[in-house]
Design a protein around this motif. Structure first.
Motif, mmCIF file in Angstrom:
data_model
loop_
_atom_site.group_PDB
_atom_site.id
_atom_site.type_symbol
_atom_site.label_atom_id
_atom_site.label_comp_id
_atom_site.label_asym_id
_atom_site.label_seq_id
_atom_site.Cartn_x
_atom_site.Cartn_y
_atom_site.Cartn_z
ATOM 1 N N VAL A 79 0.734 -1.248 -0.046
ATOM 2 C CA VAL A 79 0.034 0.065 -0.235
ATOM 3 C C VAL A 79 0.793 1.228 -0.031
ATOM 4 N N GLY A 80 0.451 2.340 -0.769
ATOM 5 C CA GLY A 80 1.345 3.331 -1.135
ATOM 6 C C GLY A 80 0.464 4.446 -0.124
ATOM 7 N N LEU A 81 1.243 4.831 0.733
ATOM 8 C CA LEU A 81 0.677 6.017 2.027
ATOM 9 C C LEU A 81 1.279 7.372 1.873
ATOM 10 N N ARG A 82 0.742 8.228 2.533
ATOM 11 C CA ARG A 82 1.610 9.532 2.378
ATOM 12 C C ARG A 82 1.466 10.162 3.850
ATOM 13 N N LEU A 83 2.670 10.260 4.392
ATOM 14 C CA LEU A 83 2.418 11.105 5.632
ATOM 15 C C LEU A 83 2.591 12.720 5.409
ATOM 16 N N VAL A 84 1.751 13.355 5.881
ATOM 17 C CA VAL A 84 1.525 14.960 5.847
ATOM 18 C C VAL A 84 1.650 15.449 7.093
ATOM 19 N N ARG A 101 5.923 33.989 10.835
ATOM 20 C CA ARG A 101 5.760 32.731 10.651
ATOM 21 C C ARG A 101 5.621 32.473 9.215
ATOM 22 N N TYR A 102 6.372 31.326 9.034
ATOM 23 C CA TYR A 102 6.005 30.618 7.776
ATOM 24 C C TYR A 102 5.412 29.421 7.637
ATOM 25 N N GLY A 103 4.613 29.312 6.551
ATOM 26 C CA GLY A 103 3.862 27.774 6.591
ATOM 27 C C GLY A 103 4.858 26.891 6.017
ATOM 28 N N ILE A 104 4.584 25.647 6.569
ATOM 29 C CA ILE A 104 5.341 24.513 6.084
ATOM 30 C C ILE A 104 4.456 23.299 5.706
ATOM 31 N N ASN A 105 4.899 22.614 4.742
ATOM 32 C CA ASN A 105 3.862 21.592 4.442
ATOM 33 C C ASN A 105 5.009 20.346 3.957
ATOM 34 N N VAL A 106 5.072 19.200 4.783
ATOM 35 C CA VAL A 106 5.887 18.139 4.578
ATOM 36 C C VAL A 106 5.076 16.857 3.808
ATOM 37 N N ARG A 107 5.458 16.215 2.967
ATOM 38 C CA ARG A 107 4.843 15.177 2.343
ATOM 39 C C ARG A 107 5.964 13.981 2.339
ATOM 40 N N CYS A 108 5.693 12.998 2.697
ATOM 41 C CA CYS A 108 6.538 11.637 2.698
ATOM 42 C C CYS A 108 5.559 10.571 2.265
ATOM 43 N N ASP A 109 6.312 10.167 0.923
ATOM 44 C CA ASP A 109 5.377 8.880 0.403
ATOM 45 C C ASP A 109 6.155 7.771 0.541
ATOM 46 N N LEU A 110 5.268 6.778 1.259
ATOM 47 C CA LEU A 110 5.813 5.729 1.802
ATOM 48 C C LEU A 110 5.353 4.441 1.279
ATOM 49 N N LEU A 111 5.562 3.228 1.022
ATOM 50 C CA LEU A 111 5.102 2.000 0.594
ATOM 51 C C LEU A 111 5.202 1.024 1.749
ATOM 52 N N VAL A 112 4.206 0.575 2.097
ATOM 53 C CA VAL A 112 4.088 -0.344 3.356
ATOM 54 C C VAL A 112 3.673 -1.708 2.958
ATOM 55 N N GLY A 113 4.214 -2.785 3.535
ATOM 56 C CA GLY A 113 3.994 -4.123 3.055
ATOM 57 C C GLY A 113 2.649 -4.742 4.105
ATOM 58 N N LEU A 114 1.857 -5.075 3.412
ATOM 59 C CA LEU A 114 0.800 -5.758 4.239
ATOM 60 C C LEU A 114 0.408 -7.455 4.000
ATOM 61 N N LYS A 115 0.253 -7.991 5.136
ATOM 62 C CA LYS A 115 -0.213 -9.202 4.845
ATOM 63 C C LYS A 115 -1.457 -9.536 5.315
ATOM 64 N N GLN A 116 -2.257 -10.451 4.809
ATOM 65 C CA GLN A 116 -3.613 -10.541 5.428
ATOM 66 C C GLN A 116 -3.653 -11.143 6.553
ATOM 67 N N GLY A 117 -4.270 -10.707 7.443
ATOM 68 C CA GLY A 117 -4.544 -11.337 8.944
ATOM 69 C C GLY A 117 -3.409 -10.887 9.924
ATOM 70 N N PHE A 118 -2.529 -10.000 9.423
ATOM 71 C CA PHE A 118 -1.261 -9.777 9.974
ATOM 72 C C PHE A 118 -1.606 -8.471 10.958
ATOM 73 N N VAL A 119 -1.216 -8.565 12.356
ATOM 74 C CA VAL A 119 -1.367 -7.540 13.189
ATOM 75 C C VAL A 119 -0.067 -7.156 13.838
ATOM 76 N N GLY A 120 0.506 -5.916 13.928
ATOM 77 C CA GLY A 120 1.434 -5.354 14.572
ATOM 78 C C GLY A 120 2.372 -4.732 13.627
ATOM 79 N N GLN A 121 3.766 -4.665 13.793
ATOM 80 C CA GLN A 121 4.606 -4.059 13.001
ATOM 81 C C GLN A 121 4.496 -4.489 11.439
ATOM 82 N N LEU A 122 4.240 -3.569 10.723
ATOM 83 C CA LEU A 122 4.537 -3.803 9.268
ATOM 84 C C LEU A 122 5.821 -3.120 8.442
ATOM 85 N N PRO A 123 6.326 -3.806 7.627
ATOM 86 C CA PRO A 123 7.404 -3.517 6.956
ATOM 87 C C PRO A 123 7.300 -2.288 5.987
#
Length: 134
Positions: A79-84, A101-123
């Protein structure tokens, strides 16, 4: 969700103060977590600071096509997610303190591995450098 974000101030003359920070996760440009308010952050010169906000909690309404797309990506296992992260910043040098004050906008695109039925830390499969707009 929880991500560790490491911020760096390589400058040896300027310190930076971040205020009114908030973070959320989006999928295909739709927020899938509510915004979380983060504590103020101060960067001394030549310093590194990390933070690990917990994002999620209440459900966020999203269009049906986003839900279907997310379910399809989950089936493929990636799954491709974006942290903003948004907020305001001020900077100061040894001589000049900027009140504006200056506005700041940070965008981090992340790819997260998911396995069905998996709960906990994802790679985390991919994390290119974040994009920062001031």
């Amino acid at each position: 969700m929880q991500f560790t974000v490491v911020t760096r101030n390589p400058n040896k003359r300027v310190s930076i103060s971040y205020e009114q920070l908030s973070a959320f996760v989006s999928y295909k440009n739709e927020a899938i977590t509510p915004p979380v308010i983060l504590p103020p952050l101060f960067h001394q010169t030549k310093s590194t600071v990390s933070m690990s906000p917990v994002l999620g909690g209440i459900t966020v309404p999203v269009p049906a096509e986003v839900v279907n797309s997310l379910l399809m990506d989950q089936t493929y296992g990636v799954v491709g997610l974006r942290l903003v992260i948004t907020g305001k910043l001020r900077y100061k040098t040894s001589v000049i303190k900027r009140r504006r004050r200056y506005g700041i906008n940070v965008r981090c695109d992340l790819l997260v591995g998911l396995k069905q039925g998996f709960v906990g830390q994802l790679p985390l499969l991919g994390s290119p450098p974040c994009t920062v707009d001031v």
